[in-house]
Design a protein around this motif. Structure first.
Motif, mmCIF file in Angstrom:
data_model
loop_
_atom_site.group_PDB
_atom_site.id
_atom_site.type_symbol
_atom_site.label_atom_id
_atom_site.label_comp_id
_atom_site.label_asym_id
_atom_site.label_seq_id
_atom_site.Cartn_x
_atom_site.Cartn_y
_atom_site.Cartn_z
ATOM 1 N N SER A 171 -1.876 -0.915 5.347
ATOM 2 C CA SER A 171 -2.429 0.064 4.412
ATOM 3 C C SER A 171 -1.416 0.572 3.399
ATOM 4 O O SER A 171 -1.795 0.980 2.295
ATOM 5 N N THR A 172 -0.134 0.570 3.767
ATOM 6 C CA THR A 172 0.884 1.266 2.985
ATOM 7 C C THR A 172 2.225 0.573 3.150
ATOM 8 O O THR A 172 2.523 0.041 4.223
ATOM 9 N N VAL A 173 3.047 0.584 2.084
ATOM 10 C CA VAL A 173 4.470 0.305 2.216
ATOM 11 C C VAL A 173 5.222 1.563 1.780
ATOM 12 O O VAL A 173 4.850 2.210 0.797
ATOM 13 N N ALA A 174 6.252 1.924 2.546
ATOM 14 C CA ALA A 174 6.934 3.195 2.326
ATOM 15 C C ALA A 174 8.437 2.982 2.213
ATOM 16 O O ALA A 174 8.992 2.032 2.762
ATOM 17 N N THR A 178 11.997 1.989 -7.239
ATOM 18 C CA THR A 178 11.660 0.804 -6.452
ATOM 19 C C THR A 178 10.155 0.693 -6.225
ATOM 20 O O THR A 178 9.577 -0.391 -6.340
ATOM 21 N N LEU A 179 9.507 1.799 -5.913
ATOM 22 C CA LEU A 179 8.067 1.749 -5.666
ATOM 23 C C LEU A 179 7.288 1.394 -6.934
ATOM 24 O O LEU A 179 6.210 0.789 -6.853
ATOM 25 N N ALA A 180 7.829 1.748 -8.100
ATOM 26 C CA ALA A 180 7.178 1.323 -9.342
ATOM 27 C C ALA A 180 7.181 -0.200 -9.441
ATOM 28 O O ALA A 180 6.174 -0.811 -9.819
ATOM 29 N N ALA A 181 8.316 -0.812 -9.083
ATOM 30 C CA ALA A 181 8.378 -2.277 -9.085
ATOM 31 C C ALA A 181 7.431 -2.868 -8.043
ATOM 32 O O ALA A 181 6.741 -3.863 -8.304
ATOM 33 N N LEU A 182 7.366 -2.263 -6.872
ATOM 34 C CA LEU A 182 6.498 -2.776 -5.817
ATOM 35 C C LEU A 182 5.021 -2.601 -6.165
ATOM 36 O O LEU A 182 4.190 -3.459 -5.836
ATOM 37 N N ALA A 183 4.690 -1.512 -6.840
ATOM 38 C CA ALA A 183 3.303 -1.321 -7.268
ATOM 39 C C ALA A 183 2.891 -2.407 -8.250
ATOM 40 O O ALA A 183 1.754 -2.895 -8.212
ATOM 41 N N GLY A 184 3.823 -2.808 -9.132
ATOM 42 C CA GLY A 184 3.519 -3.858 -10.089
ATOM 43 C C GLY A 184 3.396 -5.229 -9.452
ATOM 44 O O GLY A 184 2.764 -6.126 -10.023
ATOM 45 N N GLN A 189 4.421 4.591 -0.905
ATOM 46 C CA GLN A 189 4.649 5.945 -0.389
ATOM 47 C C GLN A 189 6.134 6.245 -0.296
ATOM 48 O O GLN A 189 6.921 5.415 0.152
ATOM 49 N N THR A 190 6.519 7.453 -0.702
ATOM 50 C CA THR A 190 7.868 7.953 -0.439
ATOM 51 C C THR A 190 7.849 8.616 0.933
ATOM 52 O O THR A 190 6.920 9.321 1.284
#
Length: 289
Positions: free
Chosen positions: A28-31, A46-52, A60-61
């Motif tokens: 469901s999530t990567v954090a 990093t999460l911006a890159a992973l979202a793309g 999630q942070t």
């Protein structure tokens, strides 16, 4: 039961592959965790890159150390990531427990809880579209959801529970099962007392490693290194040893954790992976099938 993965921080370039594989699986999530005085990748970047690199899974942070950051800029960064991910961001937020992070940021340790409350008030106002101040207009972009992204507060204290009721959508607990049960019940009680409708989201974080001895020892090594050192505040001296001892290392332990946390009302479990062994993604999927 929703199950997410906390991503290992020892090999930042590999995180894109981790996220893509998790996105294709049952998760469901990567954090990502947050520290300043450590060699982890900065989580919002990093999460911006992973979202793309993904299309379905939430990012999630876990947790963003808000008192180290300037609230107006942080609100803008979070809203931007929320929009780029098309509403897939969960903002796990908290105080952190390391004195050296505060020293490096030039932020005093005293009063950090009150500072977090002020930050949340400011960010909620910014995300609502109100002007930032008498001499400043609104700060965009607007988040995907009115009022801001989903917010979980991470922590172990009564103050954390009260922040969930005042500002948040739920609780993130990294405590042992008995303490997590207590925190879940206290969060539900505070939520009702605050007159909130519905119910809070209840999320548990569990350290785990699945694989051969080399994978498990690598995970334990990173875990001890991350939690080691003399700079922790308000934690027992043997905390690093306790965390290492509680790390799950078998499929049976993972399944048992899911069963037990489901019984106490967890909506999601994040299994935090400390080893860079990517085969763990398939092992967790098989354990949970």
């Amino acid at each position: 039961m929703n199950v997410g993965l906390g991503l290992p921080i020892s090999d930042p370039p590999a995180l894109l592959d981790w996220a893509r594989c998790a996105d294709a699986g049952p998760f469901s999530t990567v954090a990502l965790l947050d520290r300043l005085v450590y060699d982890n990748p900065e989580p919002l970047v990093t999460l911006a890159a992973l979202a793309g690199a993904t299309g379905r899974i939430r990012v999630q942070t876990e947790v963003l150390l808000a008192p180290l950051r300037q609230p107006a800029l942080m609100a803008k960064q979070v809203a931007t990531l929320d929009r780029l991910s098309e509403g897939r961001l969960t903002l796990g937020i908290g105080l952190g427990g390391r004195r050296d992070d505060y020293t490096a940021a030039g932020v005093g340790v005293r009063g950090r809880g009150a500072r977090l409350d002020e930050i949340m008030t400011d960010m909620r106002r910014i995300w609502s579209g109100e002007p930032y101040g008498e001499e400043s207009g609104p700060i965009g972009p607007a988040p995907t959801r009115q009022g801001g992204p989903e917010i979980l507060f991470g922590g172990f204290t009564t103050a954390t529970v009260q922040r969930v009721a005042r500002f948040g959508d739920g609780l993130l607990s990294a405590s042992p099962l008995d303490d997590t049960d207590r925190l879940f019940r206290a969060t539900e009680q505070a939520w009702r007392a605050a007159g909130r409708t519905g119910r809070p989201k209840l999320v548990a974080q569990v350290n785990a490693a699945l694989g051969p001895d080399t994978t498990i020892e690598e995970a334990r090594g990173h875990l001890r290194r991350y939690y080691g050192g003399p700079h922790y505040m308000d934690l027992p001296a043997n905390y690093t040893d306790l965390v290492g001892q509680r790390m799950l290392t078998t499929s049976g332990e993972v399944r048992d954790a899911v069963d037990r946390l489901t019984e106490i009302g967890a909506d999601e479990i994040i299994f935090y992976c400390w080893s860079a062994d990517m085969d763990q993604i398939d092992r967790f999927a098989e354990a949970l099938a």
